[in-house]
Enzyme design. Structure first.
Site, PDB file in Angstrom:
ATOM      1  N   ASP A 163      -2.119  -4.986 -17.904  1.00 15.88           N
ATOM      2  CA  ASP A 163      -1.178  -3.872 -18.072  1.00 15.88           C
ATOM      3  C   ASP A 163      -1.261  -3.234 -19.460  1.00 15.88           C
ATOM      4  O   ASP A 163      -0.249  -2.820 -20.048  1.00 15.88           O
ATOM      5  CB  ASP A 163       0.264  -4.318 -17.761  1.00 15.88           C
ATOM      6  CG  ASP A 163       0.392  -4.781 -16.314  1.00 15.88           C
ATOM      7  OD1 ASP A 163      -0.278  -4.206 -15.445  1.00 15.88           O
ATOM      8  OD2 ASP A 163       1.153  -5.733 -16.055  1.00 15.88           O
ATOM      9  N   GLY A 198       0.780  -1.237   0.000  1.00 17.79           N
ATOM     10  CA  GLY A 198       0.000   0.000   0.000  1.00 17.79           C
ATOM     11  C   GLY A 198       0.806   1.278   0.000  1.00 17.79           C
ATOM     12  O   GLY A 198       0.293   2.333   0.390  1.00 17.79           O
ATOM     13  N   LEU A 243      -8.807  -8.555 -13.337  1.00 20.58           N
ATOM     14  CA  LEU A 243     -10.215  -8.245 -13.060  1.00 20.58           C
ATOM     15  C   LEU A 243     -11.124  -8.767 -14.163  1.00 20.58           C
ATOM     16  O   LEU A 243     -10.731  -8.842 -15.340  1.00 20.58           O
ATOM     17  CB  LEU A 243     -10.380  -6.732 -12.923  1.00 20.58           C
ATOM     18  CG  LEU A 243      -9.852  -6.140 -11.612  1.00 20.58           C
ATOM     19  CD1 LEU A 243      -9.636  -4.644 -11.753  1.00 20.58           C
ATOM     20  CD2 LEU A 243     -10.796  -6.453 -10.452  1.00 20.58           C
ATOM     21  N   ARG A 271      -4.655  -8.976  -8.904  1.00 18.16           N
ATOM     22  CA  ARG A 271      -5.537  -9.911  -9.593  1.00 18.16           C
ATOM     23  C   ARG A 271      -5.920  -9.370 -10.967  1.00 18.16           C
ATOM     24  O   ARG A 271      -6.010  -8.157 -11.145  1.00 18.16           O
ATOM     25  CB  ARG A 271      -6.833 -10.088  -8.804  1.00 18.16           C
ATOM     26  CG  ARG A 271      -6.618 -10.593  -7.414  1.00 18.16           C
ATOM     27  CD  ARG A 271      -6.489 -12.080  -7.431  1.00 18.16           C
ATOM     28  NE  ARG A 271      -6.412 -12.605  -6.086  1.00 18.16           N
ATOM     29  CZ  ARG A 271      -6.454 -13.895  -5.812  1.00 18.16           C
ATOM     30  NH1 ARG A 271      -6.559 -14.788  -6.777  1.00 18.16           N
ATOM     31  NH2 ARG A 271      -6.370 -14.318  -4.571  1.00 18.16           N
ATOM     32  N   ASN A 273       1.764   3.011  -2.604  1.00 20.09           N
ATOM     33  CA  ASN A 273       1.122   3.956  -3.534  1.00 20.09           C
ATOM     34  C   ASN A 273      -0.190   4.482  -2.962  1.00 20.09           C
ATOM     35  O   ASN A 273      -0.539   5.649  -3.172  1.00 20.09           O
ATOM     36  CB  ASN A 273       0.893   3.295  -4.895  1.00 20.09           C
ATOM     37  CG  ASN A 273       2.149   3.324  -5.749  1.00 20.09           C
ATOM     38  OD1 ASN A 273       2.553   4.376  -6.218  1.00 20.09           O
ATOM     39  ND2 ASN A 273       2.777   2.162  -5.907  1.00 20.09           N
ATOM     40  N   HIS A 283       2.010   0.826 -12.998  1.00 20.10           N
ATOM     41  CA  HIS A 283       2.827  -0.354 -13.289  1.00 20.10           C
ATOM     42  C   HIS A 283       4.293   0.086 -13.324  1.00 20.10           C
ATOM     43  O   HIS A 283       4.622   1.096 -13.954  1.00 20.10           O
ATOM     44  CB  HIS A 283       2.404  -0.951 -14.635  1.00 20.10           C
ATOM     45  CG  HIS A 283       3.169  -2.189 -14.989  1.00 20.10           C
ATOM     46  ND1 HIS A 283       2.901  -3.411 -14.414  1.00 20.10           N
ATOM     47  CD2 HIS A 283       4.215  -2.390 -15.849  1.00 20.10           C
ATOM     48  CE1 HIS A 283       3.734  -4.321 -14.914  1.00 20.10           C
ATOM     49  NE2 HIS A 283       4.536  -3.728 -15.785  1.00 20.10           N
ATOM     50  N   GLU A 293       7.184   6.351  -8.480  1.00 18.13           N
ATOM     51  CA  GLU A 293       5.751   6.017  -8.549  1.00 18.13           C
ATOM     52  C   GLU A 293       4.953   6.893  -7.591  1.00 18.13           C
ATOM     53  O   GLU A 293       3.852   7.359  -7.911  1.00 18.13           O
ATOM     54  CB  GLU A 293       5.521   4.547  -8.154  1.00 18.13           C
ATOM     55  CG  GLU A 293       6.013   3.537  -9.157  1.00 18.13           C
ATOM     56  CD  GLU A 293       5.665   2.112  -8.726  1.00 18.13           C
ATOM     57  OE1 GLU A 293       4.524   1.859  -8.332  1.00 18.13           O
ATOM     58  OE2 GLU A 293       6.562   1.244  -8.772  1.00 18.13           O
ATOM     59  N   ASN A 331      -4.356   2.373 -13.345  1.00 19.30           N
ATOM     60  CA  ASN A 331      -3.418   1.443 -12.704  1.00 19.30           C
ATOM     61  C   ASN A 331      -2.023   2.034 -12.792  1.00 19.30           C
ATOM     62  O   ASN A 331      -1.719   2.779 -13.728  1.00 19.30           O
ATOM     63  CB  ASN A 331      -3.454   0.095 -13.439  1.00 19.30           C
ATOM     64  CG  ASN A 331      -2.462  -0.904 -12.863  1.00 19.30           C
ATOM     65  OD1 ASN A 331      -2.383  -1.074 -11.634  1.00 19.30           O
ATOM     66  ND2 ASN A 331      -1.695  -1.567 -13.720  1.00 19.30           N
ATOM     67  N   ARG A 372     -13.466 -14.658 -10.152  1.00 18.43           N
ATOM     68  CA  ARG A 372     -13.388 -13.337 -10.777  1.00 18.43           C
ATOM     69  C   ARG A 372     -14.753 -12.632 -10.799  1.00 18.43           C
ATOM     70  O   ARG A 372     -14.857 -11.481 -10.381  1.00 18.43           O
ATOM     71  CB  ARG A 372     -12.840 -13.486 -12.180  1.00 18.43           C
ATOM     72  CG  ARG A 372     -11.598 -12.664 -12.394  1.00 18.43           C
ATOM     73  CD  ARG A 372     -11.091 -12.878 -13.787  1.00 18.43           C
ATOM     74  NE  ARG A 372      -9.795 -13.514 -13.713  1.00 18.43           N
ATOM     75  CZ  ARG A 372      -9.096 -13.888 -14.771  1.00 18.43           C
ATOM     76  NH1 ARG A 372      -9.580 -13.704 -15.983  1.00 18.43           N
ATOM     77  NH2 ARG A 372      -7.924 -14.433 -14.616  1.00 18.43           N
TER      78      ARG A 372
HETATM   79  C1  GRF Z   1       3.989  -1.069  -7.255  1.00 14.10           C
HETATM   80  O1  GRF Z   1       5.284  -1.229  -7.751  1.00 14.10           O
HETATM   81  C2  GRF Z   1       2.987  -0.900  -8.373  1.00 14.10           C
HETATM   82  O2  GRF Z   1       3.510  -0.207  -9.461  1.00 14.10           O
HETATM   83  C3  GRF Z   1       2.698  -2.327  -8.751  1.00 14.10           C
HETATM   84  O3  GRF Z   1       2.673  -3.023  -7.536  1.00 14.10           O
HETATM   85  C4  GRF Z   1       3.485  -2.349  -6.581  1.00 14.10           C
HETATM   86  C5  GRF Z   1       2.605  -2.045  -5.423  1.00 14.10           C
HETATM   87  O4  GRF Z   1       3.303  -1.488  -4.356  1.00 14.10           O
HETATM   88  N1  GRF Z   1       1.477  -2.409  -9.517  1.00 14.10           N
HETATM   89  P1  GRF Z   1       2.492  -0.803  -3.166  1.00 14.10           P
HETATM   90  O5  GRF Z   1       1.520  -1.851  -2.613  1.00 14.10           O
HETATM   91  O6  GRF Z   1       1.786   0.390  -3.712  1.00 14.10           O
HETATM   92  O7  GRF Z   1       3.544  -0.455  -2.145  1.00 14.10           O
END
Ligand code: GRF
Length: 224
Positions: A144, A14, A92, A90, A16, A108, A173, A106, A64
């Site tokens: 993605d 978590g 979706l 997952r 992000n 990535h 990020e 999202n 799903r």
């Molecule tokens: C991040 O690197 C994000 O880009 C990817 O999964 C990771 C999640 O990290 N999709 P966090 O749970 O936000 O710390």
């Protein structure tokens, strides 16, 4: 303008989510997080939501379609405008994804379309690229894939391993995702065909960032 109501889907750490929570703490930020959904009860990100006073819920991933139905009901009940996937691990349900077309994004940790899927940082190192980075994109049923909203470039370095490159990208990020969500919440992001156009940005959201800068350093992108 009313703040856009954001629902965040997580599976784990978590960080992000935390970056988005921190951004939303600014009353001038045009979005607020109204719910956090995790498919895993033990996701550490749930505690971050709780600490911020955000409604958090666990929806275990049985199938799903079942997950999608429960998530859909919750997001509607919470009157969510925008869904942010933040480390949601997952795939979706395609109907669910189509229902949130251009209202679900999202992040990535690669410069898509390079290195989709699992372990993109490991893939980048195996390919020997000099630069990788991260991408915020609208979600499509394919993993993605989807119109790219924002990207940031992060260099690879001699001696990098998956952990060191992941950490360098992750710091970026945390700056890129709040920027992308802000642009969306301001209503400036439009999908035209398979691409995104952003009102008022000439060289939009493709920034060469210094990964050594302090986390939280605002992203400088060229504003037209
Ligand atoms: C991040 O690197 C994000 O880009 C990817 O999964 C990771 C999640 O990290 N999709 P966090 O749970 O936000 O710390």
């Amino acid at each position: 303008m009313a703040r856009q109501r954001v629902g965040v889907l997580i599976s784990g750490r978590g960080s992000n989510l935390r970056a988005l929570i921190d951004a939303c703490a600014d009353p001038a930020y045009p979005a607020e997080i109204v719910s956090v959904v995790s498919d895993r009860a033990e996701a550490p990100g749930l505690a971050l939501a709780a600490a911020a006073g955000i409604f958090g819920v666990v929806i275990p991933h049985r199938t799903r379609p079942a997950f999608a139905a429960e998530a859909e009901a919750l997001l509607r009940r919470q009157r969510v405008d925008l869904v942010c996937l933040a480390g949601f691990m997952r795939v979706l349900d395609a109907t669910f994804v189509e229902g949130w077309r251009d209202r679900m994004d999202n992040i990535h940790p690669s410069l898509l379309p390079a290195f989709p899927g699992l372990h993109p940082q490991r893939q980048a190192l195996a390919a020997g690229v000099r630069f990788s980075g991260c991408t915020v994109h609208f979600v499509r049923p394919e993993v993605d894939a989807g119109p790219i909203i924002a990207q940031a470039v992060v260099p690879t370095r001699p001696g990098d391993d998956e952990a060191s490159l992941s950490a360098r990208i992750l710091g970026v990020e945390h700056r890129l995702y709040p920027l992308a969500v802000r642009l969306i919440a301001e209503g400036r992001v439009r999908v035209v065909g398979s691409k995104v156009e952003i009102d008022g940005w000439q060289a939009p959201t493709m920034a060469l960032l210094n990964p050594d800068e302090a986390p939280g350093e605002p992203l400088a992108a060229n504003r037209g």
